[in-house]
Scaffold this motif. Structure first.
Motif, PDB file in Angstrom:
ATOM      1  N   ARG A  43       0.836  -1.206   0.000  1.00 15.91           N
ATOM      2  CA  ARG A  43       0.000   0.000   0.000  1.00 15.91           C
ATOM      3  C   ARG A  43       0.867   1.252   0.000  1.00 15.91           C
ATOM      4  O   ARG A  43       0.634   2.188  -0.774  1.00 15.91           O
ATOM      5  CB  ARG A  43      -0.928   0.010   1.216  1.00 15.91           C
ATOM      6  CG  ARG A  43      -1.831   1.240   1.275  1.00 15.91           C
ATOM      7  CD  ARG A  43      -2.825   1.161   2.425  1.00 15.91           C
ATOM      8  NE  ARG A  43      -2.187   1.124   3.718  1.00 15.91           N
ATOM      9  CZ  ARG A  43      -1.812   2.214   4.401  1.00 15.91           C
ATOM     10  NH1 ARG A  43      -2.016   3.415   3.905  1.00 15.91           N
ATOM     11  NH2 ARG A  43      -1.231   2.103   5.571  1.00 15.91           N
ATOM     12  N   ARG A  48       3.989   5.584  -5.562  1.00 19.86           N
ATOM     13  CA  ARG A  48       4.012   5.579  -7.031  1.00 19.86           C
ATOM     14  C   ARG A  48       2.921   6.474  -7.599  1.00 19.86           C
ATOM     15  O   ARG A  48       3.138   7.182  -8.588  1.00 19.86           O
ATOM     16  CB  ARG A  48       3.877   4.151  -7.570  1.00 19.86           C
ATOM     17  CG  ARG A  48       5.149   3.321  -7.382  1.00 19.86           C
ATOM     18  CD  ARG A  48       5.077   1.928  -8.005  1.00 19.86           C
ATOM     19  NE  ARG A  48       4.079   1.094  -7.340  1.00 19.86           N
ATOM     20  CZ  ARG A  48       2.921   0.706  -7.855  1.00 19.86           C
ATOM     21  NH1 ARG A  48       2.584   1.072  -9.076  1.00 19.86           N
ATOM     22  NH2 ARG A  48       2.080  -0.051  -7.174  1.00 19.86           N
ATOM     23  N   VAL A  71      -2.661   4.669 -11.165  1.00 25.06           N
ATOM     24  CA  VAL A  71      -1.839   3.812 -10.298  1.00 25.06           C
ATOM     25  C   VAL A  71      -2.681   3.240  -9.168  1.00 25.06           C
ATOM     26  O   VAL A  71      -2.577   2.063  -8.820  1.00 25.06           O
ATOM     27  CB  VAL A  71      -0.634   4.599  -9.738  1.00 25.06           C
ATOM     28  CG1 VAL A  71       0.148   3.767  -8.734  1.00 25.06           C
ATOM     29  CG2 VAL A  71       0.279   5.087 -10.865  1.00 25.06           C
ATOM     30  N   LEU A  72      -3.543   4.058  -8.599  1.00 24.23           N
ATOM     31  CA  LEU A  72      -4.336   3.649  -7.437  1.00 24.23           C
ATOM     32  C   LEU A  72      -5.399   2.604  -7.773  1.00 24.23           C
ATOM     33  O   LEU A  72      -5.861   1.885  -6.881  1.00 24.23           O
ATOM     34  CB  LEU A  72      -4.981   4.868  -6.789  1.00 24.23           C
ATOM     35  CG  LEU A  72      -3.984   5.849  -6.176  1.00 24.23           C
ATOM     36  CD1 LEU A  72      -4.690   7.146  -5.794  1.00 24.23           C
ATOM     37  CD2 LEU A  72      -3.265   5.240  -4.990  1.00 24.23           C
ATOM     38  N   ALA A 131      -5.049  -0.163  -8.975  1.00 20.24           N
ATOM     39  CA  ALA A 131      -4.545  -1.495  -8.620  1.00 20.24           C
ATOM     40  C   ALA A 131      -4.922  -1.870  -7.194  1.00 20.24           C
ATOM     41  O   ALA A 131      -4.953  -3.055  -6.850  1.00 20.24           O
ATOM     42  CB  ALA A 131      -3.026  -1.545  -8.785  1.00 20.24           C
ATOM     43  N   GLY A 132      -5.223  -0.905  -6.357  1.00 17.94           N
ATOM     44  CA  GLY A 132      -5.575  -1.175  -4.974  1.00 17.94           C
ATOM     45  C   GLY A 132      -7.064  -1.112  -4.683  1.00 17.94           C
ATOM     46  O   GLY A 132      -7.483  -1.254  -3.539  1.00 17.94           O
ATOM     47  N   ASP A 187       3.888   1.560  -1.073  1.00 18.63           N
ATOM     48  CA  ASP A 187       4.533   1.643  -2.380  1.00 18.63           C
ATOM     49  C   ASP A 187       3.560   2.179  -3.428  1.00 18.63           C
ATOM     50  O   ASP A 187       3.915   3.038  -4.237  1.00 18.63           O
ATOM     51  CB  ASP A 187       5.053   0.260  -2.798  1.00 18.63           C
ATOM     52  CG  ASP A 187       5.667   0.282  -4.172  1.00 18.63           C
ATOM     53  OD1 ASP A 187       6.720   0.935  -4.350  1.00 18.63           O
ATOM     54  OD2 ASP A 187       5.080  -0.329  -5.100  1.00 18.63           O
ATOM     55  N   ARG A 188       2.322   1.694  -3.428  1.00 14.64           N
ATOM     56  CA  ARG A 188       1.315   2.142  -4.396  1.00 14.64           C
ATOM     57  C   ARG A 188       1.007   3.630  -4.212  1.00 14.64           C
ATOM     58  O   ARG A 188       0.917   4.382  -5.185  1.00 14.64           O
ATOM     59  CB  ARG A 188       0.043   1.292  -4.257  1.00 14.64           C
ATOM     60  CG  ARG A 188      -0.999   1.574  -5.304  1.00 14.64           C
ATOM     61  CD  ARG A 188      -2.183   0.614  -5.249  1.00 14.64           C
ATOM     62  NE  ARG A 188      -2.746   0.463  -3.919  1.00 14.64           N
ATOM     63  CZ  ARG A 188      -2.558  -0.586  -3.108  1.00 14.64           C
ATOM     64  NH1 ARG A 188      -1.796  -1.595  -3.476  1.00 14.64           N
ATOM     65  NH2 ARG A 188      -3.127  -0.619  -1.924  1.00 14.64           N
ATOM     66  N   SER A 207      -5.729   5.986  -0.445  1.00 14.52           N
ATOM     67  CA  SER A 207      -5.753   6.366  -1.862  1.00 14.52           C
ATOM     68  C   SER A 207      -6.404   7.718  -2.092  1.00 14.52           C
ATOM     69  O   SER A 207      -5.893   8.539  -2.860  1.00 14.52           O
ATOM     70  CB  SER A 207      -6.485   5.300  -2.675  1.00 14.52           C
ATOM     71  OG  SER A 207      -5.781   4.093  -2.645  1.00 14.52           O
TER      72      SER A 207
END
Length: 128
Positions: free
Chosen positions: A8, A14, A117-118, A120-121, A10-11, A84
């Motif tokens: 989390r 990024r 990018v977010l 993905a979570g 890392d995400r 996020s």
């Protein structure tokens, strides 16, 4: 479970970097970034008081620079109780703050790049 926490962070990191770069902003540490925080150089002509303006007038907290970076950067944290949508809000505030100080910027570009990018979570969609 700890792996999920590191993923989390890392995400979020990024996403923050993708947002800043989509706005054409330089990162303080482009090649060896930390998962804890992202330092972003302010555009030429935008004063360091942007950080105080966003905090005091807009209600969004960024950290400023220290020592030789004071007044030149803002920092976005991605550790602890940060999610996020905090990153999405930070990118929106940064875009709008830069625009408020008279610098032309493409509103939504940083937000959109961070959102990509977010995604993905995002939680899985429940089966119908």
């Amino acid at each position: 479970m700890l792996d999920n926490v590191f993923a989390r962070h890392d995400r979020l990191a990024r996403a923050t970097r993708a947002g800043a770069e989509a706005l054409g902003l330089r990162l303080v540490a482009p090649t060896a970034p930390s998962p804890a925080t992202t330092g972003i150089f302010l555009p030429d002509g935008v004063p360091g008081k942007l950080v105080g303006y966003l905090r005091d007038k807009v209600g969004i907290t960024f950290a400023g620079g220290q020592d030789q970076l004071k007044g030149r950067i803002c920092r976005v944290a991605h550790l602890g109780y940060i999610g996020s949508f905090d990153i999405v809000t930070a990118m929106a505030a940064l875009e709008m703050g830069i625009a408020a100080f008279g610098k032309e910027i493409q509103l939504g570009a940083g937000v959109g790049a961070a959102q990509k990018v977010l995604m993905a979570g995002m939680p899985a969609v429940p089966a119908a």
